[in-house]
Write an enzyme that holds these catalytic residues in place. Structure first.
Site, PDB file in Angstrom:
ATOM      1  N   ARG A  72       0.833  -1.197   0.000  1.00  0.00           N
ATOM      2  CA  ARG A  72       0.000   0.000   0.000  1.00  0.00           C
ATOM      3  C   ARG A  72       0.873   1.255   0.000  1.00  0.00           C
ATOM      4  NH1 ARG A  72      -4.979  -0.808   4.304  1.00  0.00           N
ATOM      5  NH2 ARG A  72      -6.213  -2.271   3.069  1.00  0.00           N
ATOM      6  N   GLY A 103      -7.199  -3.716  -8.682  1.00  0.00           N
ATOM      7  CA  GLY A 103      -8.605  -3.381  -8.557  1.00  0.00           C
ATOM      8  C   GLY A 103      -8.912  -1.936  -8.869  1.00  0.00           C
ATOM      9  N   GLU A 104      -9.997  -1.451  -8.298  1.00  0.00           N
ATOM     10  CA  GLU A 104     -10.480  -0.113  -8.620  1.00  0.00           C
ATOM     11  C   GLU A 104      -9.449   0.963  -8.282  1.00  0.00           C
ATOM     12  OE1 GLU A 104     -13.116   3.471  -7.220  1.00  0.00           O
ATOM     13  OE2 GLU A 104     -12.480   1.881  -5.878  1.00  0.00           O
ATOM     14  N   THR A 126      -9.883  -8.315  -8.703  1.00  0.00           N
ATOM     15  CA  THR A 126     -10.447  -8.195  -7.364  1.00  0.00           C
ATOM     16  C   THR A 126     -11.330  -9.396  -7.077  1.00  0.00           C
ATOM     17  OG1 THR A 126     -12.022  -6.990  -5.952  1.00  0.00           O
ATOM     18  CG2 THR A 126     -12.251  -6.684  -8.316  1.00  0.00           C
ATOM     19  N   ASP A 128     -13.646  -9.324  -5.064  1.00  0.00           N
ATOM     20  CA  ASP A 128     -14.975  -8.795  -4.780  1.00  0.00           C
ATOM     21  C   ASP A 128     -15.848  -8.680  -6.026  1.00  0.00           C
ATOM     22  OD1 ASP A 128     -14.435  -8.573  -2.097  1.00  0.00           O
ATOM     23  OD2 ASP A 128     -13.873  -6.454  -2.192  1.00  0.00           O
ATOM     24  N   HIS A 273      -8.838 -13.745   5.100  1.00  0.00           N
ATOM     25  CA  HIS A 273      -7.941 -13.816   3.957  1.00  0.00           C
ATOM     26  C   HIS A 273      -7.827 -15.209   3.354  1.00  0.00           C
ATOM     27  CE1 HIS A 273      -6.866  -9.988   5.798  1.00  0.00           C
ATOM     28  NE2 HIS A 273      -6.363  -9.643   4.633  1.00  0.00           N
ATOM     29  N   GLN A 275     -10.002 -16.606   1.832  1.00  0.00           N
ATOM     30  CA  GLN A 275     -10.721 -16.555   0.557  1.00  0.00           C
ATOM     31  C   GLN A 275      -9.852 -16.091  -0.605  1.00  0.00           C
ATOM     32  OE1 GLN A 275     -14.822 -14.617   1.597  1.00  0.00           O
ATOM     33  NE2 GLN A 275     -13.390 -14.317   3.279  1.00  0.00           N
TER      34      GLN A 275
END
Length: 342
Positions: A72, A103-104, A126, A128, A273, A275
């Site tokens: 990050r 991702g986004e 992602t 999600d 996590h 998943q």
């Protein structure tokens, strides 16, 4: 050409398959040099990279995570770097173009890089499944598979002890994993961020189930799910340093409420996590490989500022700005379909 590739955001099954595909397509078919940028945008800013060869990507198809790493970067630092130093960052690494996998947030940063002079192609990632520009993202199928298997396994222990099991799944702002894993696993309640829930209605559903002679209940809840105003005392956490909402544990809170109101033993299970780790499913391996292949083709076509996306069964390109204009949330007709089979 000398093409850079980075992976950013949370790790995801299929990332390594994308890297492998980019290297294979670039080197074997275009005689490119592929540069792996370490730790996402942090490595781009700090100029950390390494050349990737065909030997470097052997065995990656089935391997979870990302060999390039991810980290990050505070939003202000990232924004300042991409808006004022985009061309300089590319020159420092000696790359002609960048493939950004993420991702986004990653795609938003990629768009800024493109607007400020760095040729970029985006690859959506992602678990999600919340990027609106593509029908599905790789990693999602693996996450749903893991969550479904967990629900399947929990049914036997729940029935043995006549318990209510509350399974908290990933999904901060969208409930795709919870919706599909809940349906596939036959959960008796599915709670997602798109539809605030009423704790009394959840309790009533479980009571009616036990009244019919059933001995257990499974409730699947997304981490970002929340009660309707005035129905249950629950507050979401504050925003962290990276602009992400902290969640205070809806699975634990809901389990406590259900046990209190129903008088039945209730247990929370937080998959977390689990998943997004481990070996990707066949579907995710194929999709990630196709995305990597088409990203390289977009670079060679000079089609920058674009993101590869799955539409039906075909891979298309669309402007990154269009792809990240809004989150892809679960539409009403999908959760109504789920309600019909609960």
């Amino acid at each position: 050409m000398r093409i850079g590739v980075l992976t950013s955001g949370g790790d995801c099954p299929g990332l390594n398959a994308v890297i492998r595909s980019v290297v294979h397509r670039g080197i074997a078919d275009h005689e490119d040099e592929i540069v792996g940028i370490e730790d996402g945008f942090l490595g781009l800013i700090e100029g950390r990279s390494r050349r990737l060869t065909l030997e470097d990507v052997q065995g990656l198809l089935t391997r979870g995570g990302t060999i390039l790493g991810s980290a990050r970067v505070p939003p202000e630092k990232l924004r300042d770097a991409v808006t004022s130093r985009a061309a300089e960052l590319a020159a420092a690494l000696g790359i002609d173009a960048l493939i950004a996998v993420g991702g986004e947030g990653t795609q938003t940063a990629a768009q800024l890089l493109w607007e400020n002079g760095l040729p970029v192609v985006g690859v959506p990632k992602t678990i999600d499944n919340d990027i609106d520009g593509t029908d599905v993202t790789f990693g999602f199928d693996t996450a749903v598979h893991v969550a479904t298997e967990a629900i399947d396994r929990l049914k036997t222990t729940a029935e043995s002890h006549q318990r209510v099991m509350v399974v908290e799944l990933m999904g901060r702002h969208t409930g795709w994993i919870t919706l599909e894993a809940g349906m596939a696993g036959g959960a008796h309640g599915i709670l997602i961020p798109e539809k605030p829930f009423d704790i009394e209605a959840v309790c009533q559903m479980i009571e009616e189930r036990f009244a019919r002679g059933k001995k257990f209940a499974i409730v699947a809840v997304a981490e970002g799910a929340h009660p309707a105003p005035g129905t249950m005392n629950y507050e979401q956490g504050a925003t962290d340093a990276f602009g992400h909402r902290r969640f205070t544990g809806i699975g634990n809170r809901l389990s406590m409420e259900l046990e209190h109101w129903l008088g039945k033993e209730s247990r929370p299970v937080i998959l977390g996590h689990t998943q997004r780790g481990g070996t990707p499913t066949a579907l995710d391996r194929v999709l990630a490989t196709r995305f990597g292949w088409h990203a390289v083709e977009a670079v060679h076509a000079g089609d920058y500022g674009q993101m590869v996306a799955l539409r039906g069964t075909e891979i298309h390109r669309l402007p990154i700005a269009e792809a990240v204009a809004r989150l892809k949330t679960v539409p009403e007709y999908r959760w109504r379909e789920a309600e019909a089979v609960l």
